[in-house]
Write a protein that holds these residues in place. Structure first.
Motif, PDB file in Angstrom:
ATOM      1  N   MET A 288     -10.821  48.035  26.435  1.00 56.80           N
ATOM      2  CA  MET A 288      -9.513  48.667  26.643  1.00 56.80           C
ATOM      3  C   MET A 288      -8.786  48.865  25.320  1.00 56.80           C
ATOM      4  SD  MET A 288      -7.939  47.083  30.157  1.00 56.80           S
ATOM      5  CE  MET A 288      -8.638  45.444  30.182  1.00 56.80           C
ATOM      6  N   VAL A 289      -8.881  47.879  24.422  1.00 59.67           N
ATOM      7  CA  VAL A 289      -8.232  47.998  23.111  1.00 59.67           C
ATOM      8  C   VAL A 289      -8.832  49.171  22.339  1.00 59.67           C
ATOM      9  CG1 VAL A 289      -7.925  46.866  20.869  1.00 59.67           C
ATOM     10  CG2 VAL A 289      -7.480  45.602  22.986  1.00 59.67           C
ATOM     11  N   ALA A 290     -10.150  49.321  22.404  1.00 55.01           N
ATOM     12  CA  ALA A 290     -10.790  50.462  21.742  1.00 55.01           C
ATOM     13  C   ALA A 290     -10.256  51.772  22.313  1.00 55.01           C
ATOM     14  CB  ALA A 290     -12.306  50.377  21.886  1.00 55.01           C
ATOM     15  N   ASP A 291     -10.102  51.849  23.621  1.00 52.58           N
ATOM     16  CA  ASP A 291      -9.576  53.060  24.249  1.00 52.58           C
ATOM     17  C   ASP A 291      -8.131  53.326  23.834  1.00 52.58           C
ATOM     18  OD1 ASP A 291     -11.989  53.420  25.591  1.00 52.58           O
ATOM     19  OD2 ASP A 291     -11.259  52.575  27.490  1.00 52.58           O
ATOM     20  N   VAL A 292      -7.314  52.282  23.812  1.00 48.35           N
ATOM     21  CA  VAL A 292      -5.901  52.434  23.437  1.00 48.35           C
ATOM     22  C   VAL A 292      -5.775  52.941  21.998  1.00 48.35           C
ATOM     23  CG1 VAL A 292      -3.829  51.084  22.895  1.00 48.35           C
ATOM     24  CG2 VAL A 292      -4.954  50.802  25.100  1.00 48.35           C
ATOM     25  N   ILE A 293      -6.566  52.380  21.109  1.00 47.14           N
ATOM     26  CA  ILE A 293      -6.505  52.796  19.703  1.00 47.14           C
ATOM     27  C   ILE A 293      -7.044  54.219  19.545  1.00 47.14           C
ATOM     28  CG2 ILE A 293      -7.454  52.346  17.401  1.00 47.14           C
ATOM     29  CD1 ILE A 293      -7.095  49.334  18.011  1.00 47.14           C
ATOM     30  N   THR A 294      -8.119  54.545  20.227  1.00 47.75           N
ATOM     31  CA  THR A 294      -8.647  55.915  20.180  1.00 47.75           C
ATOM     32  C   THR A 294      -7.590  56.904  20.638  1.00 47.75           C
ATOM     33  OG1 THR A 294     -10.904  55.153  20.603  1.00 47.75           O
ATOM     34  CG2 THR A 294     -10.445  57.472  21.049  1.00 47.75           C
ATOM     35  N   ASN A 295      -6.948  56.614  21.752  1.00 46.92           N
ATOM     36  CA  ASN A 295      -5.914  57.509  22.281  1.00 46.92           C
ATOM     37  C   ASN A 295      -4.714  57.598  21.351  1.00 46.92           C
ATOM     38  OD1 ASN A 295      -7.445  58.190  24.524  1.00 46.92           O
ATOM     39  ND2 ASN A 295      -6.626  56.501  25.746  1.00 46.92           N
ATOM     40  N   ALA A 296      -4.359  56.495  20.719  1.00 46.01           N
ATOM     41  CA  ALA A 296      -3.251  56.527  19.759  1.00 46.01           C
ATOM     42  C   ALA A 296      -3.583  57.466  18.606  1.00 46.01           C
ATOM     43  CB  ALA A 296      -2.954  55.117  19.248  1.00 46.01           C
ATOM     44  N   PHE A 297      -4.787  57.343  18.060  1.00 46.80           N
ATOM     45  CA  PHE A 297      -5.188  58.242  16.973  1.00 46.80           C
ATOM     46  C   PHE A 297      -5.198  59.687  17.445  1.00 46.80           C
ATOM     47  CE2 PHE A 297      -7.733  54.596  14.864  1.00 46.80           C
ATOM     48  CZ  PHE A 297      -6.682  54.297  13.998  1.00 46.80           C
ATOM     49  N   ARG A 298      -5.704  59.943  18.637  1.00 50.75           N
ATOM     50  CA  ARG A 298      -5.736  61.314  19.177  1.00 50.75           C
ATOM     51  C   ARG A 298      -4.339  61.889  19.345  1.00 50.75           C
ATOM     52  NH1 ARG A 298     -10.558  60.538  23.639  1.00 50.75           N
ATOM     53  NH2 ARG A 298     -12.261  61.086  22.225  1.00 50.75           N
ATOM     54  N   ASP A 299      -3.367  61.016  19.619  1.00 52.91           N
ATOM     55  CA  ASP A 299      -1.974  61.449  19.808  1.00 52.91           C
ATOM     56  C   ASP A 299      -1.188  61.492  18.502  1.00 52.91           C
ATOM     57  OD1 ASP A 299      -2.455  61.660  22.521  1.00 52.91           O
ATOM     58  OD2 ASP A 299      -1.576  59.695  23.006  1.00 52.91           O
ATOM     59  N   GLY A 300      -1.880  61.300  17.376  1.00 49.08           N
ATOM     60  CA  GLY A 300      -1.206  61.351  16.081  1.00 49.08           C
ATOM     61  C   GLY A 300      -0.426  60.097  15.738  1.00 49.08           C
ATOM     62  N   ARG A 301      -0.719  59.001  16.409  1.00 51.38           N
ATOM     63  CA  ARG A 301      -0.035  57.733  16.162  1.00 51.38           C
ATOM     64  C   ARG A 301      -0.779  56.923  15.114  1.00 51.38           C
ATOM     65  NH1 ARG A 301       3.692  59.960  17.131  1.00 51.38           N
ATOM     66  NH2 ARG A 301       4.525  58.253  15.921  1.00 51.38           N
TER      67      ARG A 301
END
Length: 191
Positions: free
Chosen positions: A30-43
């Motif tokens: 889940m942490v990997a998914d959260v970080i991936t999504n953050a990067f995809r969202d420009g975070r």
């Protein structure tokens, strides 16, 4: 020679417990998914820790901003303790307990991720940073030892290594962190 083998076995034993804990393995995913999504969202992803955990935080941030396995673009991740002028000024003028909280208050944005490494889960400066991160709408990820300490209640995601032995916890923090880095890199850059 036997002592060395005992220490290696102790490290293997903690990692074996980690591997057999399906709930904890799931949280790492889940942490990997959260970080991936953050990067995809420009975070951005920020890391913090103290002592050996600061070194581990810096190591993991570098895996994102540098590279892990593949030659690819840099990802926006950094360890918050790398500016020694800032750390010593805030530590001296205010308190060491607020070194990370002040920085998160200044640069943290909603959707950013703050990863805090604390073997006890009770490091005051990381606790304060997590409190500010939550106020700012950031995602908090705690890397701790068995109990999670005070960070347990402040972590959106908790990777609490099943040990109370600081070196064994730190060894498993790097293992879990490397797994996250690999999964993020593979997922983010697959297309």
């Amino acid at each position: 020679m036997e002592k060395i083998k005992q220490l290696i076995q102790a490290s293997i034993s903690v990692k074996q417990q980690l591997m057999e804990d399906d709930a904890l393995v799931s949280v790492i995913g889940m942490v990997a998914d959260v970080i991936t999504n953050a990067f995809r969202d420009g975070r951005r992803v920020y890391f913090c820790g103290n002592g050996g955990s600061a070194a581990d935080a810096q190591h993991l941030a570098a895996e994102f901003s540098g590279r892990f396995y593949t030659d690819r673009k840099a990802l926006p991740a950094e360890a918050l303790h790398c500016n020694t002028s800032y750390i010593t000024a805030v530590g001296n003028d205010y308190s060491y307990d607020v070194i990370y909280a002040r920085l998160i208050d200044g640069i943290g944005q909603p959707g950013d991720v703050l990863v805090g490494l604390s073997t006890s889960g009770n490091s005051a400066n990381i606790i304060k940073a997590f409190e500010v991160a939550r106020e700012r709408g950031m995602v908090t990820v705690g890397f701790t030892g068995q109990t999670g300490g005070q960070l347990k209640a402040l972590s959106d995601y908790l990777i609490n290594i099943p040990s109370t032995d600081t070196p064994r916890i730190q060894e498993s923090h790097i293992l879990a962190g490397h797994i996250v880095c690999q999964l993020v890199e593979e997922t983010y850059f697959q297309s």
